[in-house]
Design a protein around this motif. Structure first.
Motif, PDB file in Angstrom:
ATOM      1  N   ASP A   5       3.321  12.294   9.540  1.00  0.00           N
ATOM      2  CA  ASP A   5       2.457  11.519  10.434  1.00  0.00           C
ATOM      3  C   ASP A   5       3.208  11.129  11.704  1.00  0.00           C
ATOM      4  N   ALA A   6       4.450  10.685  11.538  1.00  0.00           N
ATOM      5  CA  ALA A   6       5.252  10.264  12.694  1.00  0.00           C
ATOM      6  C   ALA A   6       5.527  11.431  13.628  1.00  0.00           C
ATOM      7  N   LYS A   7       5.804  12.581  13.062  1.00  0.00           N
ATOM      8  CA  LYS A   7       6.094  13.771  13.885  1.00  0.00           C
ATOM      9  C   LYS A   7       4.880  14.158  14.719  1.00  0.00           C
ATOM     10  N   PHE A   8       3.710  14.194  14.111  1.00  0.00           N
ATOM     11  CA  PHE A   8       2.523  14.603  14.869  1.00  0.00           C
ATOM     12  C   PHE A   8       2.117  13.547  15.895  1.00  0.00           C
ATOM     13  N   ALA A   9       2.352  12.283  15.586  1.00  0.00           N
ATOM     14  CA  ALA A   9       2.079  11.239  16.569  1.00  0.00           C
ATOM     15  C   ALA A   9       2.998  11.398  17.773  1.00  0.00           C
ATOM     16  N   LYS A  12       1.935  14.507  19.818  1.00  0.00           N
ATOM     17  CA  LYS A  12       0.712  14.219  20.580  1.00  0.00           C
ATOM     18  C   LYS A  12       1.031  13.374  21.806  1.00  0.00           C
ATOM     19  N   ALA A  13       1.908  12.396  21.628  1.00  0.00           N
ATOM     20  CA  ALA A  13       2.276  11.528  22.748  1.00  0.00           C
ATOM     21  C   ALA A  13       2.972  12.308  23.854  1.00  0.00           C
ATOM     22  N   ARG A  14       3.682  13.362  23.477  1.00  0.00           N
ATOM     23  CA  ARG A  14       4.401  14.183  24.453  1.00  0.00           C
ATOM     24  C   ARG A  14       3.580  15.377  24.930  1.00  0.00           C
ATOM     25  N   GLY A  15       2.356  15.510  24.422  1.00  0.00           N
ATOM     26  CA  GLY A  15       1.513  16.626  24.822  1.00  0.00           C
ATOM     27  C   GLY A  15       2.041  17.970  24.371  1.00  0.00           C
ATOM     28  N   GLN A  16       2.668  17.991  23.203  1.00  0.00           N
ATOM     29  CA  GLN A  16       3.311  19.215  22.716  1.00  0.00           C
ATOM     30  C   GLN A  16       2.712  19.660  21.394  1.00  0.00           C
ATOM     31  N   LYS A  17       2.720  20.961  21.167  1.00  0.00           N
ATOM     32  CA  LYS A  17       2.233  21.519  19.917  1.00  0.00           C
ATOM     33  C   LYS A  17       3.377  21.641  18.916  1.00  0.00           C
ATOM     34  N   ALA A  18       3.025  21.707  17.645  1.00  0.00           N
ATOM     35  CA  ALA A  18       4.024  21.759  16.587  1.00  0.00           C
ATOM     36  C   ALA A  18       4.420  23.191  16.266  1.00  0.00           C
ATOM     37  N   PHE A  19       5.699  23.371  15.984  1.00  0.00           N
ATOM     38  CA  PHE A  19       6.148  24.644  15.435  1.00  0.00           C
ATOM     39  C   PHE A  19       6.683  24.395  14.032  1.00  0.00           C
ATOM     40  N   ARG A  38      19.382  23.839   7.504  1.00  0.00           N
ATOM     41  CA  ARG A  38      20.040  22.822   8.334  1.00  0.00           C
ATOM     42  C   ARG A  38      19.973  23.169   9.821  1.00  0.00           C
ATOM     43  N   GLY A  39      19.891  24.463  10.144  1.00  0.00           N
ATOM     44  CA  GLY A  39      19.855  24.877  11.539  1.00  0.00           C
ATOM     45  C   GLY A  39      18.474  24.906  12.156  1.00  0.00           C
ATOM     46  N   LEU A  40      17.425  24.761  11.341  1.00  0.00           N
ATOM     47  CA  LEU A  40      16.063  24.899  11.857  1.00  0.00           C
ATOM     48  C   LEU A  40      15.698  23.846  12.906  1.00  0.00           C
ATOM     49  N   PRO A  41      15.996  22.564  12.698  1.00  0.00           N
ATOM     50  CA  PRO A  41      15.622  21.592  13.741  1.00  0.00           C
ATOM     51  C   PRO A  41      16.267  21.901  15.091  1.00  0.00           C
ATOM     52  N   GLY A  42      17.520  22.338  15.079  1.00  0.00           N
ATOM     53  CA  GLY A  42      18.192  22.686  16.321  1.00  0.00           C
ATOM     54  C   GLY A  42      17.602  23.906  16.995  1.00  0.00           C
ATOM     55  N   ALA A  43      16.875  24.734  16.216  1.00  0.00           N
ATOM     56  CA  ALA A  43      16.204  25.910  16.763  1.00  0.00           C
ATOM     57  C   ALA A  43      14.787  25.583  17.227  1.00  0.00           C
ATOM     58  N   GLY A  44      14.420  24.312  17.214  1.00  0.00           N
ATOM     59  CA  GLY A  44      13.118  23.915  17.730  1.00  0.00           C
ATOM     60  C   GLY A  44      12.038  23.706  16.691  1.00  0.00           C
ATOM     61  N   VAL A  45      12.401  23.706  15.414  1.00  0.00           N
ATOM     62  CA  VAL A  45      11.409  23.555  14.358  1.00  0.00           C
ATOM     63  C   VAL A  45      11.035  22.083  14.207  1.00  0.00           C
ATOM     64  N   ASP A  46       9.740  21.803  14.218  1.00  0.00           N
ATOM     65  CA  ASP A  46       9.240  20.434  14.087  1.00  0.00           C
ATOM     66  C   ASP A  46       9.011  20.030  12.646  1.00  0.00           C
ATOM     67  N   GLY A 259       7.858  29.698  22.124  1.00  0.00           N
ATOM     68  CA  GLY A 259       6.505  30.151  22.397  1.00  0.00           C
ATOM     69  C   GLY A 259       5.482  29.068  22.122  1.00  0.00           C
ATOM     70  N   ALA A 260       5.617  28.408  20.961  1.00  0.00           N
ATOM     71  CA  ALA A 260       4.660  27.345  20.600  1.00  0.00           C
ATOM     72  C   ALA A 260       4.774  26.141  21.529  1.00  0.00           C
ATOM     73  N   HIS A 261       5.962  25.918  22.052  1.00  0.00           N
ATOM     74  CA  HIS A 261       6.203  24.709  22.857  1.00  0.00           C
ATOM     75  C   HIS A 261       5.924  24.907  24.345  1.00  0.00           C
ATOM     76  N   THR A 262       5.564  26.117  24.734  1.00  0.00           N
ATOM     77  CA  THR A 262       5.350  26.374  26.172  1.00  0.00           C
ATOM     78  C   THR A 262       3.887  26.629  26.474  1.00  0.00           C
ATOM     79  N   THR A 263       3.000  25.988  25.728  1.00  0.00           N
ATOM     80  CA  THR A 263       1.571  26.129  26.016  1.00  0.00           C
ATOM     81  C   THR A 263       1.232  25.395  27.293  1.00  0.00           C
TER      82      THR A 263
END
Length: 264
Positions: A5-9, A12-19, A38-46, A259-263
């Motif tokens: 819930d916190a992640k999607f909130a 949304k506040a940043r106008g960004q889509k989830a990956f 362990r490396g996924l968050p640093g690679a942009g995974v939400d 790709g997901a973050h550059t909409t």
């Protein structure tokens, strides 16, 4: 509020889509799998979807079936999967983890014991693909009571009569399966996905994340344009199965996340 819930909130506040990235726990072995996770968050995974290896993965295509087989042959179990999640949590207390799999291993452990162990390990949500809404009392309702999101799948065949039942006890987000059939079988089409996402958003009031058939940065971006985010599984698992190094796997994941973050 769960980590999901916190992640999607926050998104949304940043106008960004989830990956969202799916990997099979223990594939190709415990240590390599933990390094990748362990490396996924640093690679942009939400949000991390952590696959639970199972002997009869009926909804999965050959790529994920083989990943589960490799993990099982390496001694991966439900208990070790939770151990891997707990090890990840030692260095990351914010990235949500969704455990995705089938009910049999959970039933074998016992629902109460599993939910307690999952909470202790830092699991935030569950996707259990072979438990329909008619069986909500089996795991969904106890999971919600324990503070875990129970995330339901909707598909192209989930019609307006069925959809309210599907989303009734769903929380966190709804996972829209963009194609009919098994994982890795076809490619998602944004034009087909867009009206379905809108329909599910209206019925559920939840973020709708689209998975199946997304395997390139371009496809990731196109689907994220019409949804609240995207899930990529088979394409990532394929890289792991081809013995790509963790660094190469994570570099590929980063292109998909970008790709997901550059909409627009």
């Amino acid at each position: 509020m769960t980590r999901i819930d916190a992640k999607f909130a926050d998104l949304k506040a940043r106008g960004q889509k989830a990956f969202v990235a799916y990997v099979m726990a223990g594939d190709p072995d415990y240590d390599t799998s933990l390094e990748i996770v362990r490396g996924l968050p640093g690679a942009g995974v939400d949000v991390i979807e952590l696959g639970l290896p199972f002997t009869d993965p009926m909804a999965d295509g050959p790529t994920i079936q083989l990943a589960g087989q490799r993990a099982l042959e390496g001694g991966m179990t439900l208990a070790r999967t939770l151990q891997l999640a707990a090890a990840f949590r030692e260095g990351d207390d914010t990235t949500p983890i969704v455990l995705m799999g089938y009910y049999n291993p959970i039933y074998s452990m016992g629902v109460d014991a599993f939910l307690a162990a999952a909470k202790d390990a830092g699991i935030d949500g569950l996707i259990i693909v072979d438990l329909p809404p008619e069986e909500d009392s089996e795991l969904c309702l106890p999971a919600n009571a324990a503070g875990l999101n129970f995330i339901r799948l909707a598909t192209p065949t989930t019609d307006d009569a069925r959809l309210p039942r599907v989303v009734e006890n769903t929380s966190g987000f709804v996972y829209y399966v963009s194609i009919t059939g098994i994982t890795g079988a076809a490619e998602a089409d944004a034009g087909d996905v867009a009206p379905e996402v809108a329909r599910i958003q209206k019925a559920s009031g939840l973020p709708v994340i689209v998975g199946f058939g997304i395997n390139t940065p371009e496809k990731s971006r196109a689907i994220a344009e019409v949804a609240d985010g995207v899930v990529v599984g088979s394409a990532i698992v394929s890289k792991i199965g081809n013995c790509d190094s963790p660094g190469d796997v994570l570099a590929f994941v980063k292109t998909l996340a970008n790709g997901a973050h550059t909409t627009d």
